[in-house]
Design an enzyme around this catalytic site. Structure first.
Site, PDB file in Angstrom:
ATOM      1  N   LYS B  82       0.857  -1.193   0.000  1.00  0.00           N
ATOM      2  CA  LYS B  82       0.000   0.000   0.000  1.00  0.00           C
ATOM      3  C   LYS B  82       0.889   1.237   0.000  1.00  0.00           C
ATOM      4  CE  LYS B  82      -3.801   1.931   2.815  1.00  0.00           C
ATOM      5  NZ  LYS B  82      -4.619   1.696   4.041  1.00  0.00           N
ATOM      6  N   SER B 157      -9.514   1.446   3.283  1.00  0.00           N
ATOM      7  CA  SER B 157      -8.748   2.315   2.408  1.00  0.00           C
ATOM      8  C   SER B 157      -7.749   1.569   1.514  1.00  0.00           C
ATOM      9  CB  SER B 157      -7.974   3.340   3.244  1.00  0.00           C
ATOM     10  OG  SER B 157      -7.048   2.707   4.107  1.00  0.00           O
ATOM     11  N   SER B 181      -9.574  -0.957   7.355  1.00  0.00           N
ATOM     12  CA  SER B 181      -9.019  -0.760   6.008  1.00  0.00           C
ATOM     13  C   SER B 181      -8.279  -1.946   5.406  1.00  0.00           C
ATOM     14  CB  SER B 181      -8.105   0.467   5.997  1.00  0.00           C
ATOM     15  OG  SER B 181      -8.877   1.634   6.097  1.00  0.00           O
TER      16      SER B 181
END
Lengths: 64, 470
Positions: B82, B157, B181
């Site tokens: 990420k 997210s 997330s």
């Protein structure tokens, strides 16, 4: 806007100015609405009896 | 070997072939880069791709393995991080053009661990801006798209991690989980997402959202791969002040397939909350299956579940606004307007409200731990709904219309508050072909039990074998 508004518009503007936030125009109205909604959403925290409860500030897990 | 089949092999499968030299890391990386090239125009999983670096690393891995220097199960395995995991020499944007040119000089601890394990970094994955949202919206680098239906959100997210993993673009990806997330995109994309115990995986070198709620974790297609990833990611890190000094077991020892005698508590409140009946039925079917396999499934009561949202909101918003305060004074105009509003609104939360939320957190945590004295795991849905439409601000959860954010974080926030390990695994598909997910949570640092139950369920079902139509 929630009925039990926790923050007046004047207080909002004062706090925004103190924090250096630009609240001009539509953005300011949007922010006022979300602040009101956010604070209203936290109202239920007052219903939790936290007497003699210390805040979980360090939040160190077991073993830490 | 067929390139698409390579992309859908688990790390567990690939590692055996790499170790025995039946397949080369170069072949593995080339297959994944081709898969990315074919699917990325639709999915938009990546912010930064590293094809040249990945091919060079694959050649080094191949040479090392040929020379007898095999490092272990993740040697030669494609990984995506990420884009809030700092990577030395590779830009790390946190999903914002404000940091479009930010090139860290130091790796985060997780990146170091993957590199030392011989994993190969394919790129940096798209994410909800600053990790501050559960859908996978990003106007700066483009929204993420769900591989089961590109008109739907990936969840966030860590949305790029979810889409990349389920679409076979990466074997292992990482996410960070502050209110869900890791687990939200895992659930909505139909993969496995593990939020480890707070402090078990180092946060060093990750852009914070909320210091006391942030949990890095793996996102993968099988529970075995979650165990393999945790064997690399977990462990004490003196560079992270919240890092726990605990022994790290071999997480693959949990993969016994046996749940006999395991006590699983199902909070009744989870099914009283707004919930799509299809999701609820799928989760009940999953629990029935675990019971038929020998687990003891029983209802429990978690009255403070209803307090998770205000507790989490006060803490998350106050901490996020404190961390990003400089951005608000210098770069507010460049922020995605919903993120700017949330960050600015957090500045209006008083210290008294923040501390009251932390007091309530103590009570919340105490109640959850008491539940786990009588059972080994808590179970329920990960999400009350399937993936919503992109940019939808409201969703329909059963008979209730509610905001997308409170809906998607309804079942995930409790375990950020308590710091307990929680996993999301696929447990069915809707009539529209969208994944449902089961969430299992355990005692702090008892990832073994969480993985044990998740793996046993996975092995008894075929949900994890389904592939999206892309």
């Amino acid at each position: 806007m929630p009925e039990n508004s926790r923050l007046s518009k004047d207080a909002f503007l004062f706090m925004a100015a103190s924090a250096g936030i630009d609240v001009s125009g539509e953005h300011g109205e949007d922010l006022f609405a979300i602040v009101q909604a956010t604070l209203a959403g936290l109202d239920s925290l007052k219903d939790i009896d936290v007497t003699d409860t210390e805040p979980d500030m360090s939040f160190a897990p077991e073993g830490a | 070997m067929d390139a698409l089949e390579i992309c859908y092999m688990s790390a567990g499968q690939l590692s055996g072939l790499i170790k025995s030299k039946e397949i080369s890391p170069v072949e593995v990386i080339d297959a994944h880069l081709a898969r990315i090239e074919a699917t990325e125009p639709v999915l938009n999983s990546f912010i930064t791709l590293l094809p040249d670096e990945a091919r060079a690393a694959a050649r080094r891995a191949e040479a090392d393995i040929q020379a007898g220097k095999y490092r272990g199960p993740l040697h030669g395995i494609p990984v995506g991080l990420k884009d809030l995991f700092n990577t030395a020499g590779v830009r790390t944007t946190s999903g914002s053009k404000i940091f479009d040119n930010f090139i860290p000089t130091e790796d985060c601890t997780v990146a170091i661990k993957f590199r030392e394990a011989g994993s190969i970094l394919l790129g940096k994955l798209n994410m909800h801006q600053f990790a501050y949202g559960p859908t996978g919206e990003n106007p700066d680098y483009g929204h993420m798209h769900n591989p089961w239906d590109p008109e739907l959100v990936t969840g966030g997210s860590s949305g790029g991690s979810g889409s990349a993993t389920v679409a076979g673009q990466c074997t292992i990806t990482t996410g960070s989980d502050t209110g869900g997330s890791v687990r939200i995109p895992a659930a909505l994309c139909g993969i496995v997402g593990l939020k480890p115990t707070y402090g078990l995986v180092s946060r060093f070198g990750l852009t914070p959202l909320s210091w006391s709620l942030d949990h890095p974790g793996p996102m993968v297609r099988t529970v075995e791969d979650a165990a393999l990833a945790m064997n690399v990611m977990a462990g004490h890190d003196p560079k992270d002040v919240a890092s726990a000094k605990v022994d790290v077991p071999d997480y693959t020892t949990a993969l016994t397939g046996d749940v006999r005698g395991l006590r699983i508590g199902v909070p009744e409140e989870y099914f009283d909350a707004p919930l799509d009946p299809q999701v609820g039925q799928a989760v009940r079917d999953a629990l029935d299956l675990l019971e038929s396999m020998g687990a003891v499934v029983k209802p429990v009561s978690f009255p403070m579940f209803k307090d998770a949202f205000p507790i989490s909101t006060a803490i998350l918003m106050a901490e996020a606004s404190a961390y990003h305060r400089d951005l608000l004074t210098k770069d507010a105009e460049q922020l995605y307007p919903p993120i700017r509003l949330r960050l600015e609104a957090g500045l209006f939360i008083s210290s008294a409200d923040y501390l009251r939320a932390q007091q309530a957190r103590t009570l919340f945590d105490r109640q959850a731990r008491q539940l786990l004295e009588d059972v080994d795991l808590l179970a329920g849905p990960t999400e009350p709904v399937t993936a919503p439409q992109l940019l939808a601000t409201r969703v329909q959860a059963g008979e209730t219309s509610m905001g997308t954010t409170p809906a998607l974080t309804q079942y995930t926030r409790p375990y950020n508050i308590t710091g307990m390990p929680a996993i999301s695994i696929p447990c069915g598909f809707s009539e529209a072909g969208l994944p449902f997910a089961l969430q299992l949570a355990g005692r702090p640092f008892d990832e073994l039990t969480v993985l044990r139950a998740a793996h046993a369920y996975e092995q008894a079902t075929d949900w994890h074998k389904r592939r999206p139509p892309i």
